[in-house]
Write a protein that holds these residues in place. Structure first.
Motif, short mmCIF file in Angstrom:
data_model
loop_
_atom_site.label_atom_id
_atom_site.label_comp_id
_atom_site.label_asym_id
_atom_site.label_seq_id
_atom_site.Cartn_x
_atom_site.Cartn_y
_atom_site.Cartn_z
N THR A 76 0.81 -1.22 0.00
CA THR A 76 0.00 0.00 0.00
C THR A 76 0.85 1.27 0.00
O THR A 76 0.31 2.36 0.16
CB THR A 76 -0.92 0.03 1.23
N PRO A 87 -2.66 4.99 -8.58
CA PRO A 87 -4.09 5.29 -8.58
C PRO A 87 -4.46 6.32 -7.52
O PRO A 87 -3.84 6.37 -6.44
CB PRO A 87 -4.74 3.93 -8.25
N GLY A 89 -7.00 6.44 -5.62
CA GLY A 89 -7.48 5.79 -4.40
C GLY A 89 -6.35 5.44 -3.45
O GLY A 89 -6.51 5.55 -2.23
N LEU A 90 -5.21 5.03 -4.01
CA LEU A 90 -4.07 4.69 -3.19
C LEU A 90 -3.50 5.93 -2.51
O LEU A 90 -3.09 5.89 -1.35
CB LEU A 90 -2.99 3.99 -4.04
N HIS A 91 -3.47 7.04 -3.24
CA HIS A 91 -3.02 8.30 -2.65
C HIS A 91 -3.93 8.72 -1.49
O HIS A 91 -3.44 9.14 -0.42
CB HIS A 91 -3.01 9.41 -3.71
N VAL A 92 -5.23 8.60 -1.69
CA VAL A 92 -6.19 8.97 -0.65
C VAL A 92 -6.00 8.09 0.58
O VAL A 92 -5.98 8.57 1.73
CB VAL A 92 -7.64 8.87 -1.17
N TYR A 93 -5.84 6.78 0.35
CA TYR A 93 -5.63 5.83 1.45
C TYR A 93 -4.37 6.19 2.23
O TYR A 93 -4.38 6.24 3.47
CB TYR A 93 -5.52 4.41 0.88
#
Length: 200
Positions: A76, A87, A89-93
């Motif tokens: 992650t 992606p 989404g990975l940045h947000v996570y």
């Protein structure tokens, strides 16, 4: 300070090390963050009666345990040269986990200051205050710069690398403090601004 609290402080220090170490064997994390957050949660359960900040930290540790579950089966983190390609989404996570971790650190060290106040020499109390401010300043700088770096050339990502290095130093300086607190003597001291008033 009784032996149980000393043990909790040392366990807290070791628990804070796990999220700091990012070492993968393929997609598997050798030092899973979830182990560190579980250790932190159990330590905070023992320290919770000292300061309200520990209760808030316990809640954050529980959330971070859930957020770190995906790390057991997939990578992650994002390599520095793959920021733009990763992606959204990975940045947000990653940023959500990072913000929650920083809040966890803040509440933990607010609680540690409450422990240190009646028994620690001024040198140690000042170290708690300065190192936490240093950490939070670097974190805010990293958080501010991160969105801009996504739209810049890869060469600009080196700036994030430098901030990340100093963040590592700041984390290590903070992690050392629970171990120092665990070695304080039991009896409260008079705050006469004498750094040698309580041996470490």
């Amino acid at each position: 300070m009784n032996p149980s609290m000393r043990s909790a402080l040392r366990r807290l220090g070791w628990g804070l090390l796990f999220p700091l170490v990012d070492l993968h064997l393929g997609i598997f994390d050798i030092f899973p963050d979830i182990i560190g957050y579980v250790m932190i949660l159990f330590s905070l359960g023992r320290l919770g009666a000292v300061d309200g900040g520990f209760k808030a930290a316990s809640l954050l540790a529980g959330i971070l345990i859930l957020l770190s579950l995906p790390q057991l089966v997939t990578k992650t983190s994002i390599d520095i040269n793959q920021l733009a390609a990763a992606p959204l989404g990975l940045h947000v996570y990653m940023q959500a986990a990072s913000i929650l971790h920083a809040l966890l650190v803040y509440f933990i060290f607010r609680g540690l200051h409450a422990i240190a106040e009646p028994i620690a020499p001024r040198e140690l109390r000042d170290a708690l205050t300065f190192r936490l401010k240093f950490y939070m300043t670097l974190f805010c700088a990293q958080l501010f710069l991160y969105p801009f770096l996504l739209n810049m050339e890869d060469s600009w990502a080196i700036m994030l690398l430098f901030i990340g290095f100093f963040m590592l130093v700041a984390e290590l300086l903070l992690i050392r403090l629970p171990f120092r607190l665990s070695r304080l003597r039991n009896a409260p001291i008079e705050h006469d601004d004498n750094p040698g008033a309580a041996p470490l």
